[in-house]
Scaffold this active site. Sequence first.
Site, PDB file in Angstrom:
ATOM      1  N   HIS A 162       4.403  -4.336 -16.761  1.00 50.22           N
ATOM      2  CA  HIS A 162       2.957  -4.470 -16.542  1.00 50.22           C
ATOM      3  C   HIS A 162       2.254  -3.144 -16.826  1.00 50.22           C
ATOM      4  O   HIS A 162       1.063  -2.996 -16.513  1.00 50.22           O
ATOM      5  CB  HIS A 162       2.668  -4.877 -15.091  1.00 50.22           C
ATOM      6  CG  HIS A 162       3.086  -6.277 -14.743  1.00 50.22           C
ATOM      7  ND1 HIS A 162       2.891  -7.337 -15.582  1.00 50.22           N
ATOM      8  CD2 HIS A 162       3.694  -6.779 -13.624  1.00 50.22           C
ATOM      9  CE1 HIS A 162       3.353  -8.442 -15.009  1.00 50.22           C
ATOM     10  NE2 HIS A 162       3.850  -8.126 -13.834  1.00 50.22           N
ATOM     11  N   LYS A 196       0.099 -11.376 -13.496  1.00 55.84           N
ATOM     12  CA  LYS A 196      -0.335 -12.769 -13.366  1.00 55.84           C
ATOM     13  C   LYS A 196      -1.055 -13.281 -14.604  1.00 55.84           C
ATOM     14  O   LYS A 196      -2.035 -14.022 -14.523  1.00 55.84           O
ATOM     15  CB  LYS A 196      -1.215 -12.949 -12.115  1.00 55.84           C
ATOM     16  CG  LYS A 196      -0.549 -12.509 -10.822  1.00 55.84           C
ATOM     17  CD  LYS A 196       0.825 -13.142 -10.644  1.00 55.84           C
ATOM     18  CE  LYS A 196       0.745 -14.654 -10.444  1.00 55.84           C
ATOM     19  NZ  LYS A 196       2.108 -15.267 -10.287  1.00 55.84           N
ATOM     20  N   SER A 246      -5.473 -15.936  -9.679  1.00 52.79           N
ATOM     21  CA  SER A 246      -4.018 -15.957  -9.583  1.00 52.79           C
ATOM     22  C   SER A 246      -3.496 -14.702  -8.895  1.00 52.79           C
ATOM     23  O   SER A 246      -2.586 -14.762  -8.055  1.00 52.79           O
ATOM     24  CB  SER A 246      -3.405 -16.082 -10.984  1.00 52.79           C
ATOM     25  OG  SER A 246      -2.009 -16.221 -10.907  1.00 52.79           O
TER      26      SER A 246
END
Length: 275
Positions: A114, A52, A144
């Site tokens: 990620h 995010k 988020s």
Amino acid sequence: MSLNLEKMDLPPRPELFDFHGVSMIPCFTDNWENYQNFQARPDDILIATYPKAGTTWVSYILDLLYFRESLEDRQTTIPIYERVPFLEICVPGLFSGKDQVDNLTTSPRLIKTHLPVQFVPKSFWEQNCRIIYVARNAKDNMVSFFHFDRMNKVEPDPGEWSSFFQRFLDGKMVFGSWYDHVNNWWKKKESYSNLHYMFFEDLVENTGKEIEKLCSFLGLSPSAEEVETLSSSVQFDNMKKDKMANFSTTPFMDFKISPFMRKGLLNNRLIQEKT
């Protein structure tokens, strides 16, 4: 390669567990050996972020930079998660991000991750691949991430905000500590010259300037008019309406709870708009 997500039979929400000192969930570790042995190519481009932090935005920008002219139907017929596969994700019996990357026919291959820097497959470093890291300030990133976990059924249940807030501070999140993630990637750029470190906030404040910096890093030379056109097309409101970019085609995300793309603004800008 189509993911056939409509047929996905989702298991119960996963629980976090410690994986080599980092909190993870099975869909990112079950395929560990396979993606650790991934063979990168010298022209591969890896887009790395903490979850995010602007991954989809930068993926979208790069896809347009490289393929907007040569593959015009690409942006209107293929979801962004197939154009830029998520390397470490694996849903047994359905798909793996590593297999999706292996099946890409584009050059360069655009790849998303990620992973903390210490988990990145060694072939990316060996092949001296270009890597783009995007960092986002902790406050916005946390908010988020909370709403993302609320609506994403393959993520751990976020629980109440207060407990989620504490978990974030403690680093008990999927892919580990925000601080460790952004800090260790920052340190990596000191020893690895083919790493472009950028900030979500800068991209919001001056999209065109950040695209120009990206192009310089990538060795691309678009005209000023092309940069302006691209900057306009990748604005948040346009992407949020684009079904090929907003993840609305994935059944494991409940858009009745929250959209995948919520506001795309900085906290200080939101405050100014409300006053």
